[in-house]
Design a protein around this motif. Structure first.
Motif, PDB file in Angstrom:
ATOM      1  N   SER A   1      36.583  22.608  80.428  1.00 14.34           N
ATOM      2  CA  SER A   1      36.221  23.930  80.952  1.00 14.34           C
ATOM      3  C   SER A   1      36.833  25.077  80.144  1.00 14.34           C
ATOM      4  O   SER A   1      36.206  26.131  79.990  1.00 14.34           O
ATOM      5  CB  SER A   1      36.639  24.049  82.422  1.00 14.34           C
ATOM      6  OG  SER A   1      38.039  23.846  82.561  1.00 14.34           O
ATOM      7  N   ASN A   2      38.046  24.881  79.610  1.00 13.63           N
ATOM      8  CA  ASN A   2      38.644  25.969  78.835  1.00 13.63           C
ATOM      9  C   ASN A   2      37.911  26.192  77.514  1.00 13.63           C
ATOM     10  O   ASN A   2      37.808  27.324  77.025  1.00 13.63           O
ATOM     11  CB  ASN A   2      40.139  25.723  78.593  1.00 13.63           C
ATOM     12  CG  ASN A   2      40.409  24.471  77.780  1.00 13.63           C
ATOM     13  OD1 ASN A   2      39.534  23.608  77.660  1.00 13.63           O
ATOM     14  ND2 ASN A   2      41.595  24.356  77.221  1.00 13.63           N
ATOM     15  N   ILE A   3      37.361  25.109  76.935  1.00 10.18           N
ATOM     16  CA  ILE A   3      36.554  25.242  75.724  1.00 10.18           C
ATOM     17  C   ILE A   3      35.230  25.921  76.052  1.00 10.18           C
ATOM     18  O   ILE A   3      34.744  26.777  75.301  1.00 10.18           O
ATOM     19  CB  ILE A   3      36.303  23.876  75.061  1.00 10.18           C
ATOM     20  CG1 ILE A   3      37.631  23.221  74.667  1.00 10.18           C
ATOM     21  CG2 ILE A   3      35.391  24.009  73.859  1.00 10.18           C
ATOM     22  CD1 ILE A   3      38.385  23.961  73.585  1.00 10.18           C
ATOM     23  N   VAL A   4      34.649  25.562  77.200  1.00 12.49           N
ATOM     24  CA  VAL A   4      33.395  26.193  77.631  1.00 12.49           C
ATOM     25  C   VAL A   4      33.590  27.701  77.755  1.00 12.49           C
ATOM     26  O   VAL A   4      32.775  28.491  77.249  1.00 12.49           O
ATOM     27  CB  VAL A   4      32.915  25.595  78.969  1.00 12.49           C
ATOM     28  CG1 VAL A   4      31.741  26.408  79.527  1.00 12.49           C
ATOM     29  CG2 VAL A   4      32.510  24.140  78.792  1.00 12.49           C
ATOM     30  N   GLN A   5      34.666  28.110  78.403  1.00 16.02           N
ATOM     31  CA  GLN A   5      34.917  29.541  78.575  1.00 16.02           C
ATOM     32  C   GLN A   5      35.172  30.236  77.244  1.00 16.02           C
ATOM     33  O   GLN A   5      34.748  31.385  77.038  1.00 16.02           O
ATOM     34  CB  GLN A   5      36.107  29.755  79.526  1.00 16.02           C
ATOM     35  CG  GLN A   5      35.824  29.361  80.964  1.00 16.02           C
ATOM     36  CD  GLN A   5      34.560  30.018  81.498  1.00 16.02           C
ATOM     37  OE1 GLN A   5      34.368  31.232  81.387  1.00 16.02           O
ATOM     38  NE2 GLN A   5      33.671  29.213  82.078  1.00 16.02           N
ATOM     39  N   LYS A   6      35.830  29.549  76.325  1.00 15.43           N
ATOM     40  CA  LYS A   6      36.081  30.148  75.008  1.00 15.43           C
ATOM     41  C   LYS A   6      34.770  30.349  74.251  1.00 15.43           C
ATOM     42  O   LYS A   6      34.557  31.387  73.612  1.00 15.43           O
ATOM     43  CB  LYS A   6      37.034  29.276  74.194  1.00 15.43           C
ATOM     44  CG  LYS A   6      37.433  29.907  72.863  1.00 15.43           C
ATOM     45  CD  LYS A   6      38.540  29.137  72.180  1.00 15.43           C
ATOM     46  CE  LYS A   6      38.988  29.857  70.911  1.00 15.43           C
ATOM     47  NZ  LYS A   6      40.084  29.141  70.208  1.00 15.43           N
ATOM     48  N   VAL A   7      33.889  29.356  74.318  1.00 14.64           N
ATOM     49  CA  VAL A   7      32.589  29.470  73.644  1.00 14.64           C
ATOM     50  C   VAL A   7      31.812  30.655  74.212  1.00 14.64           C
ATOM     51  O   VAL A   7      31.208  31.430  73.460  1.00 14.64           O
ATOM     52  CB  VAL A   7      31.784  28.164  73.784  1.00 14.64           C
ATOM     53  CG1 VAL A   7      30.348  28.345  73.305  1.00 14.64           C
ATOM     54  CG2 VAL A   7      32.460  27.033  73.011  1.00 14.64           C
ATOM     55  N   VAL A   8      31.828  30.809  75.529  1.00 18.05           N
ATOM     56  CA  VAL A   8      31.140  31.937  76.160  1.00 18.05           C
ATOM     57  C   VAL A   8      31.730  33.258  75.680  1.00 18.05           C
ATOM     58  O   VAL A   8      31.006  34.218  75.365  1.00 18.05           O
ATOM     59  CB  VAL A   8      31.217  31.830  77.699  1.00 18.05           C
ATOM     60  CG1 VAL A   8      30.701  33.113  78.356  1.00 18.05           C
ATOM     61  CG2 VAL A   8      30.428  30.624  78.190  1.00 18.05           C
ATOM     62  N   SER A   9      33.067  33.318  75.580  1.00 18.27           N
ATOM     63  CA  SER A   9      33.731  34.562  75.172  1.00 18.27           C
ATOM     64  C   SER A   9      33.445  34.922  73.722  1.00 18.27           C
ATOM     65  O   SER A   9      33.504  36.098  73.351  1.00 18.27           O
ATOM     66  CB  SER A   9      35.243  34.442  75.386  1.00 18.27           C
ATOM     67  OG  SER A   9      35.831  33.540  74.447  1.00 18.27           O
ATOM     68  N   LEU A  10      33.141  33.932  72.888  1.00 20.00           N
ATOM     69  CA  LEU A  10      32.882  34.196  71.463  1.00 20.00           C
ATOM     70  C   LEU A  10      31.515  34.835  71.231  1.00 20.00           C
ATOM     71  O   LEU A  10      31.264  35.387  70.158  1.00 20.00           O
ATOM     72  CB  LEU A  10      32.998  32.892  70.658  1.00 20.00           C
ATOM     73  CG  LEU A  10      34.414  32.346  70.502  1.00 20.00           C
ATOM     74  CD1 LEU A  10      34.379  30.941  69.912  1.00 20.00           C
ATOM     75  CD2 LEU A  10      35.259  33.265  69.637  1.00 20.00           C
ATOM     76  N   GLY A  11      30.636  34.754  72.199  1.00 21.95           N
ATOM     77  CA  GLY A  11      29.356  35.429  72.096  1.00 21.95           C
ATOM     78  C   GLY A  11      28.410  34.790  71.100  1.00 21.95           C
ATOM     79  O   GLY A  11      28.533  33.613  70.749  1.00 21.95           O
ATOM     80  N   ALA A  12      27.454  35.608  70.637  1.00 21.00           N
ATOM     81  CA  ALA A  12      26.395  35.102  69.765  1.00 21.00           C
ATOM     82  C   ALA A  12      26.147  36.085  68.634  1.00 21.00           C
ATOM     83  O   ALA A  12      26.760  37.164  68.560  1.00 21.00           O
ATOM     84  CB  ALA A  12      25.119  34.875  70.581  1.00 21.00           C
ATOM     85  N   TYR A  13      25.227  35.697  67.760  1.00 21.51           N
ATOM     86  CA  TYR A  13      24.819  36.546  66.633  1.00 21.51           C
ATOM     87  C   TYR A  13      23.305  36.425  66.475  1.00 21.51           C
ATOM     88  O   TYR A  13      22.689  35.485  66.973  1.00 21.51           O
ATOM     89  CB  TYR A  13      25.500  36.103  65.331  1.00 21.51           C
ATOM     90  CG  TYR A  13      26.997  35.955  65.459  1.00 21.51           C
ATOM     91  CD1 TYR A  13      27.825  37.074  65.377  1.00 21.51           C
ATOM     92  CD2 TYR A  13      27.575  34.710  65.698  1.00 21.51           C
ATOM     93  CE1 TYR A  13      29.200  36.954  65.525  1.00 21.51           C
ATOM     94  CE2 TYR A  13      28.938  34.582  65.846  1.00 21.51           C
ATOM     95  CZ  TYR A  13      29.756  35.700  65.759  1.00 21.51           C
ATOM     96  OH  TYR A  13      31.107  35.573  65.908  1.00 21.51           O
ATOM     97  N   VAL A  14      22.728  37.386  65.784  1.00 23.92           N
ATOM     98  CA  VAL A  14      21.346  37.225  65.334  1.00 23.92           C
ATOM     99  C   VAL A  14      21.361  37.251  63.810  1.00 23.92           C
ATOM    100  O   VAL A  14      22.056  38.066  63.201  1.00 23.92           O
ATOM    101  CB  VAL A  14      20.400  38.310  65.896  1.00 23.92           C
ATOM    102  CG1 VAL A  14      20.210  38.124  67.381  1.00 23.92           C
ATOM    103  CG2 VAL A  14      20.887  39.711  65.576  1.00 23.92           C
ATOM    104  N   THR A  15      20.614  36.350  63.214  1.00 17.99           N
ATOM    105  CA  THR A  15      20.529  36.271  61.764  1.00 17.99           C
ATOM    106  C   THR A  15      19.096  36.537  61.324  1.00 17.99           C
ATOM    107  O   THR A  15      18.143  36.242  62.060  1.00 17.99           O
ATOM    108  CB  THR A  15      21.004  34.896  61.253  1.00 17.99           C
ATOM    109  OG1 THR A  15      20.242  33.855  61.899  1.00 17.99           O
ATOM    110  CG2 THR A  15      22.474  34.696  61.546  1.00 17.99           C
ATOM    111  N   PRO A  16      18.912  37.080  60.122  1.00 18.46           N
ATOM    112  CA  PRO A  16      17.589  37.568  59.706  1.00 18.46           C
ATOM    113  C   PRO A  16      16.642  36.481  59.225  1.00 18.46           C
ATOM    114  O   PRO A  16      16.376  36.330  58.041  1.00 18.46           O
ATOM    115  CB  PRO A  16      17.942  38.538  58.563  1.00 18.46           C
ATOM    116  CG  PRO A  16      19.202  37.977  57.982  1.00 18.46           C
ATOM    117  CD  PRO A  16      19.963  37.400  59.139  1.00 18.46           C
ATOM    118  N   VAL A  17      16.099  35.732  60.168  1.00 16.80           N
ATOM    119  CA  VAL A  17      15.094  34.719  59.846  1.00 16.80           C
ATOM    120  C   VAL A  17      14.206  34.512  61.068  1.00 16.80           C
ATOM    121  O   VAL A  17      14.694  34.428  62.198  1.00 16.80           O
ATOM    122  CB  VAL A  17      15.753  33.390  59.401  1.00 16.80           C
ATOM    123  CG1 VAL A  17      16.640  32.814  60.498  1.00 16.80           C
ATOM    124  CG2 VAL A  17      14.710  32.381  58.950  1.00 16.80           C
TER     125      VAL A  17
END
Length: 501
Positions: free
Chosen positions: A247-263
């Motif tokens: 669960s602590n890894i799950v929460q860390k992944v959520v906190s790191l957010g996302a990106y959009v890349t140009p493709v």
């Protein structure tokens, strides 16, 4: 090792190779070549488990063990921080196998995501006014194809360090909206802005990335993207029932957010306007949380892809394999992943890859509604049939498949003493090189941020450390070269390059 590397050189048949100076135990050597002669399933299972243990040990000596993985990850994270601190335009994110600590310094390409500091995109429902006014803001509009979106400008234009990238990529859609074109974005970057402190010989763009080569030995892929706030996608992923990740890894992944890349999606009529949603830093955390056996299965699958399957046009990539491993980890109890089960999970991974190719279907781990095989260009029926046959043959071979992989085969042939000596020196050399890079960047940042007077006040201390590292690197190179000469191993390739591959 063997075949032109450090250690004894073998020749002839596989059996002769195995017996020319093995690192494996006698029982495990025989297990590699065991045939199904009705001796009993339990005997074969026991032999496979013993061989799994010893292949795990060899993989550690080759630089894929848990300790070296963690050390690499920390060095690259420090490198990211130092580069980001010294740049006004972007955050640097090391991606791919380097961020996961699963490759030696020159073994694979360096994948870098450059995230623009002055712009952000958000999904529907997020209050745009919570974002500082000096940040360019774009609203994500999801596409027909899951995992892709278009970006619509919100509010008035902002003049900041990103303007030279963003302005040429703005397009009016004829209905009063301004969209950001992914195609124009990459074309504009290719023309010059990557020269912000990034040197090297640039090559033709490869969809979202700008490939470059440094000193003819280090190959890189740069992708320039945007931060993305899409909590609904991440919360949906986090809500799945699972034993792994914790669960602590799950929460860390959520906190790191996302990106959009140009493709954009290849089959889309508007792919020149579309952007792909990705989770580079979160996925790196997930791979880093895999245990030792899971990581080694992933590495062996990547070696199989590179040396046996050999896709010419990236129809199958290591990213497909990563998703297979992540699904494997989530769907099975973690107690089943241990050193004795390596070949069991390798076979399971091959089976999932075969199914993905047969059905042209593999759910993206972070967004299962996106099919990773739909946009991969796997349309040649003869090629698919050939790969399916190859994978079926590998599954039937069992543990013998490792003999097809050059790096592992050389390690099996090498004498144990030579293998340990080489492994120790290779690890030390790689850590020194990574530390050298970070030390040089710290010096540069001191000069940039603290001024000339402060910089020269600390120069001698920094310079002494850098020169001490360089002297040790040179010493290790000499030691390996002398050892190779003593063992009659000849090569025209640079010793430094060979060690760090």
């Amino acid at each position: 090792m063997a075949e032109g590397g450090i250690g004894p050189t073998g020749s002839g048949s596989e059996i002769n190779l195995i017996h020319s100076g093995p690192s494996l135990s006698q029982a495990s050597q025989q297990a590699v070549f065991v045939q199904n002669t009705g001796a009993g399933e339990l005997l074969v299972m026991d032999q496979n488990e013993n061989l799994s243990l010893e292949i795990c040990s060899i993989m550690t000596k080759l630089g894929y063990g848990e300790v070296i993985r963690r050390r690499r990850v920390e060095k690259y994270k420090e490198f990211n921080r130092l580069i980001t601190k010294g740049n006004d335009h972007f955050f640097l994110k090391t991606a791919g196998s380097k961020a996961e600590g699963l490759t030696c310094f020159l073994e694979n390409d360096f994948d870098f995501l450059l995230v623009m500091k002055g712009a952000i995109c958000v999904e529907s429902g997020i209050n745009i006014h919570t974002i500082p006014e000096n940040i360019e803001r774009f609203r994500m509009r999801t596409c027909v194809y899951p995992g892709y979106c278009t970006l619509i400008q919100e509010g008035t234009r902002v003049r900041n360090n990103c303007s030279e990238i963003i302005d040429p990529a703005r397009c009016h859609n004829g209905f009063g909206y301004i969209l950001l074109s992914s195609c124009l974005w990459v074309d504009n970057i290719k023309r010059g802005p990557l020269n912000w402190g990034i040197t090297g010989k640039q090559h033709e763009r490869a969809r979202p990335s700008i490939p470059a080569t440094f000193r003819e030995i280090a190959h890189t892929d740069f992708v320039v993207g945007l931060s993305c706030q899409c909590p609904s996608i991440l919360h949906k992923w986090a809500a799945r029932p699972r034993e792994w990740p914790h669960s602590n890894i799950v929460q860390k992944v959520v906190s790191l957010g996302a990106y959009v890349t140009p493709v954009g999606f290849k089959k889309s009529e508007y792919n020149h306007m579309e952007w792909r949603i990705c989770f580079n830093t979160g996925e790196a955390e997930l791979v880093n949380s895999l245990n030792d056996t899971q990581a080694k299965v992933y590495v062996i699958l990547k070696l199989i892809l590179k040396e046996i399957i050999k896709p010419n046009n990236k129809e199958i990539t290591s990213y497909v394999l990563k998703n297979i491993i992540l699904w494997q980890a989530e769907k099975n109890p973690q107690t089943k992943f241990h050193a004795r089960s390596l070949f069991h999970w390798l076979n399971d991974g091959l089976k999932e890859l075969k199914t993905a190719i047969e059905n042209r279907k593999l759910d993206y781990y972070m967004m299962p509604e996106r099919n990773l095989m739909e946009d991969c260009g796997l349309t040649d029926a003869l090629q698919r049939t050939s790969w399916i046959a190859d994978i079926t043959e590998m599954m039937e071979e069992g543990p013998r498949v490792v003999l097809r992989l050059e790096k592992i085969r050389k390690a099996i042939v090498a004498s144990p003493e030579t293998m340990l000596w080489f492994s120790k020196n290779k690890v030390e050399l790689e850590m020194l090189v990574l530390e050298l890079f970070n030390r040089v960047m710290r010096c540069y940042n001191k000069f940039r941020n603290e001024g000339t007077q402060c910089y020269y006040g600390n120069w001698m201390m920094d310079w002494d450390v850098i020169m001490a590292i360089q002297r040790r690197i040179d010493e290790l190179n000499r030691m390996v070269k002398q050892r190779m000469q003593l063992e009659n191993s000849s090569s025209t390739q640079d010793i430094f390059v060979r060690i760090l591959h």
